[in-house]
Write a protein that holds these residues in place. Sequence first.
Motif, PDB file in Angstrom:
ATOM      1  N   TYR A  46      71.448  -0.974  47.847  1.00 24.95           N
ATOM      2  CA  TYR A  46      71.020  -0.401  46.578  1.00 24.95           C
ATOM      3  C   TYR A  46      71.458  -0.305  45.746  1.00 24.95           C
ATOM      4  O   TYR A  46      72.147  -0.391  44.878  1.00 24.95           O
ATOM      5  CB  TYR A  46      70.218   1.210  47.511  1.00 24.95           C
ATOM      6  CG  TYR A  46      69.719   1.077  48.714  1.00 24.95           C
ATOM      7  CD1 TYR A  46      67.910   0.746  48.470  1.00 24.95           C
ATOM      8  CD2 TYR A  46      70.450   1.059  49.820  1.00 24.95           C
ATOM      9  CE1 TYR A  46      67.478   0.599  49.497  1.00 24.95           C
ATOM     10  CE2 TYR A  46      69.590   1.054  50.425  1.00 24.95           C
ATOM     11  CZ  TYR A  46      67.975   1.011  50.666  1.00 24.95           C
ATOM     12  OH  TYR A  46      67.696   1.104  52.122  1.00 24.95           O
ATOM     13  N   TYR A  47      70.675  -0.767  44.343  1.00 22.00           N
ATOM     14  CA  TYR A  47      70.900  -0.149  42.945  1.00 22.00           C
ATOM     15  C   TYR A  47      70.268   1.037  42.573  1.00 22.00           C
ATOM     16  O   TYR A  47      68.803   0.773  42.735  1.00 22.00           O
ATOM     17  CB  TYR A  47      70.834  -1.980  42.257  1.00 22.00           C
ATOM     18  CG  TYR A  47      71.233  -1.420  40.190  1.00 22.00           C
ATOM     19  CD1 TYR A  47      73.424  -1.510  40.591  1.00 22.00           C
ATOM     20  CD2 TYR A  47      71.206  -0.947  39.698  1.00 22.00           C
ATOM     21  CE1 TYR A  47      73.570  -1.219  39.358  1.00 22.00           C
ATOM     22  CE2 TYR A  47      71.513  -1.359  38.207  1.00 22.00           C
ATOM     23  CZ  TYR A  47      72.828  -1.215  38.295  1.00 22.00           C
ATOM     24  OH  TYR A  47      73.573  -0.955  37.135  1.00 22.00           O
ATOM     25  N   HIS A  48      71.147   2.266  41.776  1.00 23.50           N
ATOM     26  CA  HIS A  48      70.399   2.979  41.299  1.00 23.50           C
ATOM     27  C   HIS A  48      70.866   2.857  40.123  1.00 23.50           C
ATOM     28  O   HIS A  48      71.844   2.912  39.416  1.00 23.50           O
ATOM     29  CB  HIS A  48      71.081   4.023  42.079  1.00 23.50           C
ATOM     30  CG  HIS A  48      70.970   4.024  43.786  1.00 23.50           C
ATOM     31  ND1 HIS A  48      69.765   4.559  44.447  1.00 23.50           N
ATOM     32  CD2 HIS A  48      71.878   4.257  44.706  1.00 23.50           C
ATOM     33  CE1 HIS A  48      70.323   5.086  45.416  1.00 23.50           C
ATOM     34  NE2 HIS A  48      71.148   4.423  46.236  1.00 23.50           N
ATOM     35  N   TYR A  49      69.869   3.543  39.425  1.00 17.50           N
ATOM     36  CA  TYR A  49      70.356   3.339  37.761  1.00 17.50           C
ATOM     37  C   TYR A  49      69.226   4.322  36.962  1.00 17.50           C
ATOM     38  O   TYR A  49      67.931   4.506  37.614  1.00 17.50           O
ATOM     39  CB  TYR A  49      69.710   1.798  36.914  1.00 17.50           C
ATOM     40  CG  TYR A  49      68.504   1.006  37.440  1.00 17.50           C
ATOM     41  CD1 TYR A  49      67.908   1.637  36.517  1.00 17.50           C
ATOM     42  CD2 TYR A  49      68.217   0.931  38.244  1.00 17.50           C
ATOM     43  CE1 TYR A  49      66.171   0.940  36.470  1.00 17.50           C
ATOM     44  CE2 TYR A  49      66.559   0.444  39.332  1.00 17.50           C
ATOM     45  CZ  TYR A  49      66.034   0.163  37.831  1.00 17.50           C
ATOM     46  OH  TYR A  49      64.333   0.018  37.867  1.00 17.50           O
ATOM     47  N   HIS A  56      65.431   5.348  38.905  1.00 22.05           N
ATOM     48  CA  HIS A  56      65.579   3.920  39.770  1.00 22.05           C
ATOM     49  C   HIS A  56      66.325   3.178  40.554  1.00 22.05           C
ATOM     50  O   HIS A  56      67.769   3.825  40.316  1.00 22.05           O
ATOM     51  CB  HIS A  56      65.180   3.201  39.173  1.00 22.05           C
ATOM     52  CG  HIS A  56      64.232   4.057  37.950  1.00 22.05           C
ATOM     53  ND1 HIS A  56      63.118   4.545  38.034  1.00 22.05           N
ATOM     54  CD2 HIS A  56      64.439   4.218  36.485  1.00 22.05           C
ATOM     55  CE1 HIS A  56      61.712   4.241  36.556  1.00 22.05           C
ATOM     56  NE2 HIS A  56      63.397   5.101  36.082  1.00 22.05           N
ATOM     57  N   THR A  57      65.515   3.358  42.041  1.00 27.34           N
ATOM     58  CA  THR A  57      66.444   2.530  42.868  1.00 27.34           C
ATOM     59  C   THR A  57      65.614   0.891  42.666  1.00 27.34           C
ATOM     60  O   THR A  57      64.906   1.261  43.830  1.00 27.34           O
ATOM     61  CB  THR A  57      66.592   3.372  44.315  1.00 27.34           C
ATOM     62  OG1 THR A  57      66.626   4.601  44.056  1.00 27.34           O
ATOM     63  CG2 THR A  57      66.738   2.330  45.661  1.00 27.34           C
ATOM     64  N   ASP A  58      66.359   0.140  42.912  1.00 25.44           N
ATOM     65  CA  ASP A  58      66.286  -1.126  43.371  1.00 25.44           C
ATOM     66  C   ASP A  58      67.247  -1.886  45.149  1.00 25.44           C
ATOM     67  O   ASP A  58      68.082  -1.062  45.174  1.00 25.44           O
ATOM     68  CB  ASP A  58      66.033  -2.544  42.550  1.00 25.44           C
ATOM     69  CG  ASP A  58      65.058  -1.909  41.497  1.00 25.44           C
ATOM     70  OD1 ASP A  58      64.157  -1.474  41.349  1.00 25.44           O
ATOM     71  OD2 ASP A  58      65.678  -2.420  40.504  1.00 25.44           O
ATOM     72  N   GLU A  59      66.028  -1.935  45.973  1.00 18.81           N
ATOM     73  CA  GLU A  59      66.553  -2.760  47.017  1.00 18.81           C
ATOM     74  C   GLU A  59      67.465  -4.003  46.524  1.00 18.81           C
ATOM     75  O   GLU A  59      66.652  -4.649  46.198  1.00 18.81           O
ATOM     76  CB  GLU A  59      66.180  -2.649  48.261  1.00 18.81           C
ATOM     77  CG  GLU A  59      67.356  -3.000  49.715  1.00 18.81           C
ATOM     78  CD  GLU A  59      65.557  -2.723  50.723  1.00 18.81           C
ATOM     79  OE1 GLU A  59      66.481  -2.046  51.813  1.00 18.81           O
ATOM     80  OE2 GLU A  59      64.513  -3.584  51.085  1.00 18.81           O
ATOM     81  N   ASP A  60      68.561  -4.786  46.974  1.00 19.44           N
ATOM     82  CA  ASP A  60      69.196  -5.921  46.999  1.00 19.44           C
ATOM     83  C   ASP A  60      69.051  -6.366  47.834  1.00 19.44           C
ATOM     84  O   ASP A  60      69.603  -7.711  47.871  1.00 19.44           O
ATOM     85  CB  ASP A  60      70.033  -5.867  46.009  1.00 19.44           C
ATOM     86  CG  ASP A  60      70.450  -4.854  44.602  1.00 19.44           C
ATOM     87  OD1 ASP A  60      69.556  -4.921  44.605  1.00 19.44           O
ATOM     88  OD2 ASP A  60      71.286  -4.374  43.826  1.00 19.44           O
ATOM     89  N   ASP A 138      74.991   3.992  36.103  1.00 18.05           N
ATOM     90  CA  ASP A 138      74.503   3.516  37.701  1.00 18.05           C
ATOM     91  C   ASP A 138      75.438   3.288  38.458  1.00 18.05           C
ATOM     92  O   ASP A 138      76.732   3.046  38.659  1.00 18.05           O
ATOM     93  CB  ASP A 138      73.725   2.275  36.640  1.00 18.05           C
ATOM     94  CG  ASP A 138      72.526   2.698  35.795  1.00 18.05           C
ATOM     95  OD1 ASP A 138      72.527   3.854  35.187  1.00 18.05           O
ATOM     96  OD2 ASP A 138      72.478   2.007  34.927  1.00 18.05           O
ATOM     97  N   GLU A 140      75.281   0.814  42.680  1.00 14.56           N
ATOM     98  CA  GLU A 140      75.606   0.221  43.777  1.00 14.56           C
ATOM     99  C   GLU A 140      76.459   0.908  44.762  1.00 14.56           C
ATOM    100  O   GLU A 140      77.057   0.907  45.138  1.00 14.56           O
ATOM    101  CB  GLU A 140      75.900  -1.681  43.372  1.00 14.56           C
ATOM    102  CG  GLU A 140      75.182  -1.989  44.297  1.00 14.56           C
ATOM    103  CD  GLU A 140      75.441  -3.739  43.745  1.00 14.56           C
ATOM    104  OE1 GLU A 140      75.020  -4.704  44.692  1.00 14.56           O
ATOM    105  OE2 GLU A 140      75.732  -3.824  42.863  1.00 14.56           O
TER     106      GLU A 140
END
Length: 148
Positions: A46-49, A56-60, A138, A140
């Motif tokens: 996950y990338y947390h920014y 926000h969190t995006d699943e990479d 931010d 990862e």
Amino acid sequence: MKKLFTLICCAALLGGLAGCSDDDEGEGVLTDPEALIGKWQLVSNYYHYYEDGAWHTDEDYNVETADYNDFDLFSGDGTAWSERYSKQGTLLSKHTPTSWSYSDGILMLDVYPQEIRVLTETKLVMCEYDGDTIGEGDYEEFIFVRVN
């Protein structure tokens, strides 16, 4: 009245003993560097920014939906490397080994620090921050399970 007071004190003591801890669900951070030695499979990334005043969190990466499997390997001689395999088991890539060391919850991969948030016999969670300071900015998050 004395019995009621004793009952309340016992209930408070038991409640305190059963309360939450930093080690909920049996997860914690083992301190022995040898706990890292072995092969770890990446299950999610996950990338947390921070943006527009909120996190926000995006699943990479997710092992269930990806068309490949990633592994990190840590050897007892202080070297580590990554390998990528197809879902059919064909080696797709192997990164050049680098040095590793582990102390006080910080894993050093060459000169790059990783914060270890969970290290058990079966699970590893580590974070790599965008900035130079662990715990700020931010980051990862990599979640692994031990495969051997």
